[in-house]
Design a protein around this motif. Structure first.
Motif, mmCIF file in Angstrom:
data_model
loop_
_atom_site.group_PDB
_atom_site.id
_atom_site.type_symbol
_atom_site.label_atom_id
_atom_site.label_comp_id
_atom_site.label_asym_id
_atom_site.label_seq_id
_atom_site.Cartn_x
_atom_site.Cartn_y
_atom_site.Cartn_z
ATOM 1 N N ILE A 160 0.831 -1.088 -0.062
ATOM 2 C CA ILE A 160 0.107 0.036 -0.089
ATOM 3 C C ILE A 160 0.866 1.154 -0.034
ATOM 4 N N ARG A 175 -2.983 5.369 -4.100
ATOM 5 C CA ARG A 175 -3.975 6.347 -4.083
ATOM 6 C C ARG A 175 -4.083 7.392 -5.083
ATOM 7 N N GLY A 225 3.296 6.292 3.984
ATOM 8 C CA GLY A 225 3.874 7.395 4.668
ATOM 9 C C GLY A 225 3.381 7.988 5.955
ATOM 10 N N VAL A 267 15.958 24.324 1.427
ATOM 11 C CA VAL A 267 15.232 23.772 2.942
ATOM 12 C C VAL A 267 15.523 24.930 3.786
#
Ligand SMILES: Cc1cc2nc3c(=O)[nH]c(=O)nc-3n(C[C@H](O)[C@H](O)[C@H](O)COP(=O)(O)OP(=O)(O)OC[C@H]3O[C@@H](n4cnc5c(N)ncnc54)[C@H](O)[C@@H]3O)c2cc1C
Length: 423
Positions: free
Chosen positions: A22, A47, A161, A237
């Motif tokens: 997944i 997804r 995640g 960053v």
């Protein structure tokens, strides 16, 4: 494909096994490639509807990450990224105050994604498949997707995640903890660089350390992963504590219609005045060369979290990558950790001679240890930023002052150089 770990006498049996992965980002792709390498049938469910290659920003790599890619049999050459050799620190006037030789390849999320995704057969990867529920019994796991479709496997891997649905279903008490600061990020195109700034710093890893904050910048592959001079990108960053005049997180995550999106907001929804403010603060706080780069970008931000899972295995369901542990990005090791997690999972399963539960127990032990240590290290590297919320009198010496020499040496260093991992 991978170096030969298919030497178990029970591999014929293992070859019949099936894994449902997944999450089709880097953790999921590493898992899929490694499990296929030990003879498993693998299906990845992502997804998002479309190819993810346009996603993401720059990533610092480690020798360990390149080594895992090579062990998978993938071609890793100079086009994997841009090699920087020198790190410099600039003060607010733009003067170089410190310099350090520390070679490293700086790559891009999309570059590693392409490498891993392109070797998977298309039928092994499904876009637009959102896991909604799962059911497990002694024989395996059934995944139920948002559209009602179901799939059955011997093992389900949650590589979905930091906000993992899999983890939420099996261990809802395990939640990420906000570290009190965010990372502003952005990528500028190389061709937009003024010639003098380009010559001075484009191929260097550059730090700016305004009081209470930390910024790092480095070159990355450009659009379409191009590493040719003139077509590269330059990534920054910029870590900034929230509150204390820099704006509370809920306000930053509120769109122009007044809707607060929680602790994260999609980049296009960040309010124009928030973007204007970050650019103006860049001019006030950062070296002018770097503020000029920020000016040329469309910045976005991500809140920084710690996440530690007390277990990576729940029956025939296992966690991997950011779903399992999230170390603050100061270690620059999220992708490397996901790669090593996936390799460990495949090796532990292969070494367990068909005893899947034993292999999973071994994986849990190995990767929990690594995850716990790397989270602790990242927390230490971010302690100065986190401490900005404390009264000055209550801060430790390290929390009061960041030492540029130490910061430059420790941020994003190789795992083999880390005392927390070798002790
Ligand atoms: C500011 C910042 C800088 C960073 N810099 C670096 C760096 O320099 N080097 C480095 O190595 N790492 C870096 N990282 C970390 C790195 O980005 C992550 O660790 C890495 O992407 C983790 O990959 P993952 O596959 O585990 O999770 P993710 O990349 O988060 O992927 C999870 C996937 O699961 C999918 N998904 C979620 N829920 C479902 C569901 N229910 N059904 C199906 N699919 C689902 C999502 O759409 C997504 O594609 C940085 C992170 C941040 C925030």
């Amino acid at each position: 494909m991978a170096d030969n770990i298919l030497n178990s006498p029970k591999m014929a049996e293992a070859a019949k096994k099936r894994a449902l992965v997944i999450g089709g980002s880097l953790g999921g792709l590493f898992a899929a490639n490694w499990l296929r390498a030990i003879g498993w049938d693998v299906l990845v469910f992502e997804r998002v509807e479309d190819d993810l290659a346009s996603r993401g920003a720059g990533i610092g790599t480690h020798e360990e990450l390149l080594a895992v890619l090579r062990r998978l049999g993938l071609k890793v050459d100079d086009s994997i990224g841009i090699q920087v050799r020198t790190r410099i620190c600039l003060d607010e006037s733009g003067r170089v105050t410190h310099q350090l030789e520390q070679p490293q390849y700086m790559s891009a999320w999309a570059r590693v994604y392409r490498l891993l995704k392109d070797v998977l057969p298309s039928e092994a990867y499904r876009f637009g498949a959102t896991l909604a529920r799962l059911e497990q019994d002694s024989g395996g796991v059934t995944a139920v997707f948002a559209d009602g479709a179901t799939e059955r496997g011997d093992l389900l891997i949650g590589a979905d995640g930091i906000r993992s649905t899999v983890r939420e279903l099996i261990a809802p008490h395990v939640q990420p903890a906000y570290a009190g600061y965010i990372a502003w990020r952005g990528v500028a195109d190389e061709w937009e660089f003024p010639a003098d700034t380009h010559a001075e710093l484009f191929e260097k890893y550059t730090f700016c350390l305004p009081e209470g904050e930390m910024m790092l910048c480095y070159p990355v592959p450009g659009r379409d992963n191009d590493t040719r001079p003139g077509r590269r990108g330059y990534n920054f960053v910029w870590y900034r504590p929230t509150d204390g005049g820099r704006g509370p997180l809920p306000d930053l995550c509120t769109d122009a219609n007044g809707h607060c999106h929680g602790m994260a907001i999609a980049p296009p929804l960040i309010r124009p005045e928030v973007i204007a403010r970050i650019k103006s603060e860049a001019r006030a706080l950062l070296a002018p060369q770097i503020a000029g780069i920020v000016e040329r970008t469309q910045p976005f931000f991500q809140a920084i979290f710690d996440l530690e899972s007390p277990s990576l295995v729940y029956g025939r369901v296992t966690l991997l990558g950011d779903a399992a542990f999230v170390a603050r990005p100061h270690v620059g090791m999220g992708v490397t950790k996901a790669a090593l997690d996936a390799e460990s999972l495949a090796r532990c399963i292969a070494a367990a001679d068909g005893e899947l539960d034993g292999g999973l127990a071994r994986y849990d032990l190995e990767r929990r240890r690594f995850g716990t240590r790397i989270v602790a290290r990242a927390r230490r590297l971010g302690a100065y930023l986190e401490a900005q919320h404390k009264p000055v009198a209550k801060r430790t010496a390290a929390e009061r002052r960041q030492d540029p020499g130490v910061v430059m040496r420790e941020i994003g260093s190789n795992a083999v150089d880390l005392r927390e991992l070798t002790a």
